[in-house]
Motif scaffolding. Structure first.
Motif, short mmCIF file in Angstrom:
data_model
loop_
_atom_site.label_atom_id
_atom_site.label_comp_id
_atom_site.label_asym_id
_atom_site.label_seq_id
_atom_site.Cartn_x
_atom_site.Cartn_y
_atom_site.Cartn_z
N THR A 227 0.83 -1.21 0.00
CA THR A 227 0.00 0.00 0.00
C THR A 227 0.86 1.25 0.00
O THR A 227 0.60 2.19 -0.77
CB THR A 227 -0.92 0.00 1.22
N SER A 228 1.88 1.30 0.85
CA SER A 228 2.66 2.53 0.98
C SER A 228 3.37 2.88 -0.33
O SER A 228 3.44 4.05 -0.72
CB SER A 228 3.68 2.40 2.12
N ARG A 229 3.88 1.87 -1.05
CA ARG A 229 4.56 2.15 -2.31
C ARG A 229 3.57 2.64 -3.38
O ARG A 229 3.89 3.53 -4.18
CB ARG A 229 5.31 0.91 -2.80
N LEU A 230 2.38 2.04 -3.42
CA LEU A 230 1.37 2.48 -4.39
C LEU A 230 0.92 3.90 -4.10
O LEU A 230 0.74 4.71 -5.02
CB LEU A 230 0.18 1.52 -4.39
N VAL A 231 0.72 4.22 -2.81
CA VAL A 231 0.33 5.58 -2.43
C VAL A 231 1.42 6.58 -2.83
O VAL A 231 1.13 7.68 -3.29
CB VAL A 231 0.03 5.66 -0.91
N ASP A 232 2.69 6.19 -2.66
CA ASP A 232 3.79 7.06 -3.07
C ASP A 232 3.73 7.36 -4.57
O ASP A 232 3.97 8.49 -5.01
CB ASP A 232 5.14 6.42 -2.73
N LYS A 233 3.42 6.33 -5.38
CA LYS A 233 3.35 6.52 -6.83
C LYS A 233 2.22 7.48 -7.21
O LYS A 233 2.36 8.31 -8.10
CB LYS A 233 3.16 5.18 -7.54
N ILE A 234 1.08 7.33 -6.52
CA ILE A 234 -0.04 8.25 -6.78
C ILE A 234 0.36 9.67 -6.41
O ILE A 234 0.02 10.64 -7.11
CB ILE A 234 -1.28 7.81 -6.00
N ALA A 235 1.10 9.83 -5.32
CA ALA A 235 1.53 11.16 -4.89
C ALA A 235 2.42 11.81 -5.95
O ALA A 235 2.33 13.03 -6.20
CB ALA A 235 2.28 11.08 -3.56
#
Length: 365
Positions: A227-235
């Motif tokens: 989750t944290s890596r995917l959220v970073d990509k969206i950011a």
């Protein structure tokens, strides 16, 4: 000896947008738990997980500090929860103890499959709850949420903390994240005791009542996601394409407000329509960011469920893990489950973990 437990969770709708201050989501707590047990120790305390016994951690006291014998350990969320809760305990004038802390989780399968049910949030909440009892701090659910949210944020660095709310309160929840920039500033100016007592801007937690004729089905696609890596990509995408991202946010807010109202009215069709609309919005976000939210396995899960008369989408950050289906209880799902099995989609026999209404007080920030 004290024992506390916290349930896992799944997102129903509002993913990614809920990371931003003031944008709602709907989550559900499930009847699989992380259990934390604390018992007094003599010379050395320990942190032991039944799932990861080879990585058990031993520690001693040096004044009020925890001193560890081994530096490399996987228990960051537990340690963060201990640090924050014990800081609060000292502010309350409590002497710190030496104890053995044991963690047991049934959020993952016996053979190590990770279902994406929010184990890091559940273990953080269960640790705070157990220490709350161990030190007789008298924290209610709102303060447990706030303390666990800070502890989790200190480790993960991003996210909405909705999974913390689900692990604290249980049931179906409408959730809206607090202003994390405000919190970062307030932590420099206030004690933990003061932080727990003040309202947190934009925080909103409401218990929802699901329609009695609505069934939640969960399918696991066998592809765990970070989750944290995917959220970073969206950011990253947000900073480059703010206009399109803003339209996604406003669309998500509108859809979620409609879904929450449909819950209030026990309108299963309205809830299903909202779920489908949210999936379309997430697909637009995937196109915008290049992040694969709905994998081919999740697309298969969804299409089969829609053919059976349900509304379906990915749950959480996507990229694998679980898909969810909301379907009328009157529909026979035998054939759907057989189709899932043929597509190597594992149905998870989980139920909603409900709380008593007397335990719940809506949180407004």
């Amino acid at each position: 000896m004290v024992t506390a437990k916290a349930p896992g969770k799944l997102y129903i709708a509002g993913e990614y947008a809920v990371v931003e201050t003031g944008f709602p989501a709907i989550l559900v707590a499930l009847n699989q738990f992380v259990t934390v047990t604390i018992e007094d120790a003599a010379q050395y305390g320990s942190i032991i997980s039944h799932q990861y016994q080879e990585n058990s951690l031993y520690w001693r006291r040096d004044g009020d500090e925890l001193v560890f014998d081994n530096r490399d350990n996987p228990f960051h969320y537990i340690l963060s929860a201990i640090r924050l809760t014990e800081k609060y305990a000292r502010e309350c004038g409590k002497p710190l103890g030496l104890y053995n802390l044991e963690v047991d989780s049934d959020l993952d399968s016996a053979d190590g499959k990770k279902y994406g049910l929010g184990s890091s949030a559940a273990v953080t909440v269960a640790t705070v709850k157990a220490l709350n009892e161990y030190y007789a701090l008298g924290m209610g659910p709102e303060n447990v949420y706030k303390l666990a949210a800070i502890a989790h944020l200190d480790v993960q660095g991003n996210g909405s903390l909705g999974d913390i709310a689900a692990s604290v309160y249980g049931g179906w929840l409408a959730y809206q994240s607090f202003d994390k920039e405000w919190l970062a500033s307030a932590r420099r100016r206030h004690t933990l005791t003061e932080l727990l007592q003040m309202p947190w801007p934009q925080l909103n937690i409401e218990l929802l009542q699901a329609p009695t004729n609505m069934r939640l089905m969960i399918g696991w696609t066998g592809s765990p996601a970070s989750t944290s890596r995917l959220v970073d990509k969206i950011a990253d995408a947000k900073s480059e394409q703010w206009g399109e991202y803003s339209r996604f946010l406003e669309g998500s807010r509108s859809v979620l407000q409609g879904m929450i109202e449909a819950f209030h009215n026990a309108d299963i069709r309205g809830i299903q329509d909202g779920l489908r609309a949210n999936r379309i919005l997430l697909a637009s976000l995937a196109d915008l960011s290049g992040v694969q939210i709905e994998t081919p396995a999740l697309t298969k899960l969804r299409s089969l469920a829609e053919q059976a008369g349900g509304a379906a989408k990915s749950s959480g950050a996507g990229g694998g893990d679980c898909g969810i289906v909301l379907i009328d209880r009157g529909i026979d799902t035998t054939n759907l489950l057989a189709q899932w099995a043929a597509a190597q989609i594992e149905p998870l026999p989980l139920r909603v973990h409900e709380v008593q209404d007397s335990e719940f007080h809506p949180v407004r920030g």
